[in-house]
Enzyme design. Sequence first.
Site, PDB file in Angstrom:
ATOM      1  N   GLU A   1       0.822  -1.208   0.000  1.00 13.53           N
ATOM      2  CA  GLU A   1       0.000   0.000   0.000  1.00 13.53           C
ATOM      3  C   GLU A   1       0.862   1.266   0.000  1.00 13.53           C
ATOM      4  OE1 GLU A   1      -3.105   0.174  -0.455  1.00 13.53           O
ATOM      5  OE2 GLU A   1      -4.151  -1.563   0.380  1.00 13.53           O
TER       6      GLU A   1
ATOM      7  N   GLU B   1      -3.615 -10.798  -0.004  1.00  9.45           N
ATOM      8  CA  GLU B   1      -4.419 -10.748   1.218  1.00  9.45           C
ATOM      9  C   GLU B   1      -5.827 -11.185   0.843  1.00  9.45           C
ATOM     10  OE1 GLU B   1      -4.249  -6.951   3.290  1.00  9.45           O
ATOM     11  OE2 GLU B   1      -2.111  -6.767   2.839  1.00  9.45           O
TER      12      GLU B   1
HETATM   13  C1  IPT Z   1      -4.960  -4.067   3.848  1.00  5.47           C
HETATM   14  C2  IPT Z   1      -3.556  -3.823   4.313  1.00  5.47           C
HETATM   15  O1  IPT Z   1      -2.652  -4.168   3.315  1.00  5.47           O
HETATM   16  C3  IPT Z   1      -3.218  -4.584   5.557  1.00  5.47           C
HETATM   17  O2  IPT Z   1      -2.028  -4.068   6.081  1.00  5.47           O
HETATM   18  C4  IPT Z   1      -4.315  -4.483   6.552  1.00  5.47           C
HETATM   19  O3  IPT Z   1      -4.495  -3.155   6.908  1.00  5.47           O
HETATM   20  C5  IPT Z   1      -5.566  -4.997   5.943  1.00  5.47           C
HETATM   21  O4  IPT Z   1      -5.900  -4.235   4.840  1.00  5.47           O
HETATM   22  C6  IPT Z   1      -6.740  -4.893   6.874  1.00  5.47           C
HETATM   23  O5  IPT Z   1      -6.565  -5.491   8.084  1.00  5.47           O
HETATM   24  S1  IPT Z   1      -5.434  -2.659   2.947  1.00  5.47           S
HETATM   25  C7  IPT Z   1      -7.165  -2.797   2.763  1.00  5.47           C
HETATM   26  C8  IPT Z   1      -7.815  -1.603   3.388  1.00  5.47           C
HETATM   27  C9  IPT Z   1      -7.558  -2.897   1.349  1.00  5.47           C
END
Ligand code: IPT
Length: 953
Positions: free
Chosen positions: A415, A485
């Site tokens: 990000e 993720e």
């Molecule tokens: C995503 C982030 O990459 C991760 O660090 C963490 O924040 C996760 O979300 C949520 O727990 S970013 C997401 C807002 C698309």
Amino acid sequence: MSLRTTTPSAGYVEDVAPGRGALPPRARYASDAARLSLNGDWRFRLSPTADAEDDSFAEPGYDAGAWPQVAVPGHWVLQGHGAPAYTNHLYPFPVDPPHVPTDNPTGDHLRHFDLPDGWPETGDAVLRFDGVESCARVWLNGTELGEFKGSRLPHEFEVAQLLKRVGNVLAVRVHQWSAGSYLEDQDQWWLPGIFRDVTLLHRPVGGARDFFVHASYDHLTGEGTLRVDSDVPGRVTVPELSVDIATGEPVTVAVEPWTAETPRLYEGVLATEGERVALRVGFRTVALEDGLIKVNGRSVLFKGVNRHEWHPERGRALDVETMRADVLLMKRHNVNAVRTSHYPPHPAFLDLCDEYGLWVVDECDLETHGFVTQSWRDNPCDDDRWTPALLDRAARMVERDKNHPSVVVWSLGNEAGTGRGLTAMAEWIHGRDDSRLVHYEGDVDCRDTDVYSRMYAPHAEVDRIGRGLDGGTHKRRALPFILCEYGHAMGNGPGGLADYQRIFESHDRLQGGFVWEWIDHGVAHPELGFAYGGDFGEELHDGNFVCDGLVFPDRTPSPGLTEFKKVIEPVRIDGDGPSGAVRVTNTHDFADLSALAFEWSYQVDGETAESGPLSVPPLTPGESADVKLPAPPDAPTGAETQWTVRALLARDTPWGERGHEVAWAQLPVGRRESVVPAATASPAADGPLLRLGPAAFDARTGALRAVGGVEVTGLRLDVWRAPTDNDEGAPWQPDARYGPLWRRLGLHRMQHRLDGVEVGGDALTVRTRVAPAAAEVALRTVYRWTADGNRLRLCVSVTPEGDWQLPLPRLGIRFGLASADRVTWFGGGPGEAYPDTKAASKLGRWRSTVDAMQTPYVRPQENGARADVRWAELGGLRVDGDPEFWLTARRWTTEQLDAARHLTDLTPGGTVWVNLDHGQMGIGSQSCGPGALPQYHLHARPSTFSFVFTPTG
Ligand code: IPT
């Protein structure tokens, strides 16, 4: 008149440059050179600003005897000085790069040390910091060595000229905020301090410096090629392979390859004139081939997790045993890959990944997420002034970690928007190491990267990507896909993992993903149990968004991990129960099944009647075999019967004991017959009561009072559940967020209007209308009670009225029992399950207690349901369901659960509240990703379900 201006002496804090004075980065290794750990208790002084104190504390002779002490490695905010603060992506200071607030907690650290006996007289010495957040300035014996940023990266200083045999004074000034903070906006606690090891390394004359182990594997010949490029020439020996070569010289020999499933390492030595360095060589070749990530010629499927470093007391200061605990838990739960979100981990973690076998996506210490709130304006990743800092970070990661076979992919960060700085990093990494792939999720067109990566894409979109229907640049269309993720494990959930896995396994292009995330970052707290954002009075915070892991802060596996383990098991077992035909498929990418032993068992009404070994050939990856189960034992008519087939470790392994369950399946044989007691009893008035079979009712309201000697309170329809984090959803998710909508509709405050109590020949019928104030939607609910001498049957009919636009949280009944402790049931278990989290729910006869049935989500919310329950016994009652039901029992009401912010808010009352649910809404992943899939929605529709209550006392 002229104004006097002052310049803060700590100007380096806001300098975009990575630092000054440190040595160039190099590989991390263990050798026979002397070393001295400088971990331990250090003197510590906290100042409110970067320049509140001068640097005289660094002078030899400075008396810091009155200063308190802090443990190094450690974070001062977890040791009684200040407090931690949590934000997801908001910078907790005004965004004006590279400036940071004047209020900049600054910790002066002081340590005295003598060289140990036998410390060599000759050679050099290097002082190494493995991790300091976020900016440090270092002095040894009063001489400044330099300063650095890059919190989760190593920094070394040459110190030989300054070292004394006795009375060395090491002074380190650490600033919480620096220009580097703009690059470290990861979703985690802000935790300043010297949080990784500090070590003095002797550097012998003729010692090794930096070297690069190239160890590839040719799957066609079965040979590995080893070449060690070293700054300082020497010889490389690997006795087991009879290898004895000069540095820079390649050798090709027959080897067993390294994979995460078969982590074969060869011990070797790099001997330079002055030093012997231990090597652990794993031969493997990573390649992008046919649009796929291949290792040793085969495509891999990542069954991964995102791992932040976390310990509930020590924050990101992890000891090796904690790291090993993570690796062992991952291996025991079939996890095969780790993304080191979002920074390079403590180096010992990668040693463990090499040893036990995990694919690693090593991610750089870079995130500038907070710039999203200003449309990425001024993002350091697209500002050439910052590029040296970005390149410094890339180099420090790659150089430190390049000799780990487990590392297969480098990730630029997380990000961080897009920009030339990121491109520069990717170019540098590709140039330095062409033996691995480069990843960065933010590069949607894959201009700089070798894999198309996304986060939280919904199932349907992932399926389209798998089919190649996603569009995108020409380059991207030829690349493999991963979800870096997915499956947001915040609170109860994530739901829908099995559905993702089915999609991954249906398309070659989809090479799996990494669940978000491994561990809840709850901070151990004396009053709150585990604290989360806001519990330290932060001005800005993101609450319990920091608790979204598959394991609780103390590393107890949550139901989400048990579910994930089942979903990603590396053996598929299908078959047909009645015929006893079983098909076993090896879904490993590399390992055959010789490490596993199979076992069958046969259950009659959930109890195992017989079991035995099942002979399965040592199938190669992808191969299947049909095997036959033995003739089933006899079972009484009307009994429910099934096979359970399990794959267990045949022998102890480094990560699991013989008998550890790796995979399993159940195959139903005979269905149960439902028991409908004849309605032989008739309702009879008894003063204010009405008696029916074993039960007593309030004659006026029709409310159940007792069954046999068991008092029952408050039995009625229930649709409310304490919304889960996934019910609440994230504001940026496009789909409807049911938690807030349910509350707006008033499902937490349903009114029960009594429309009639009718006593018929053999039944008591209670008619109600259940609806929230101010709404026209309702659930007409009829309770029909019948009984024989000892058994009481309740049939509930629910008819929705009005325009129900929302699914229901749950649909069933709830009631209170005066006491209940032990619970026995025949149904799904042993753990919690919901409609889209029930892959791991095993049908059987289970025993637990009300307390043990609670799942301790850090922020209390709906939890603890057991699926597919045929019958349950608790509190002196047996309940048989028709059809099967969801069972939940707790010592507080749903309303209390809903109101609680921490587990410590929940105190047991005198009553055990039992929910018997006909339906539950799915869980989904909407706390960051998509909601529950439509097939897991619980729609308000006409429903009938029944229970038979029998006193057991
Ligand atoms: C995503 C982030 O990459 C991760 O660090 C963490 O924040 C996760 O979300 C949520 O727990 S970013 C997401 C807002 C698309």
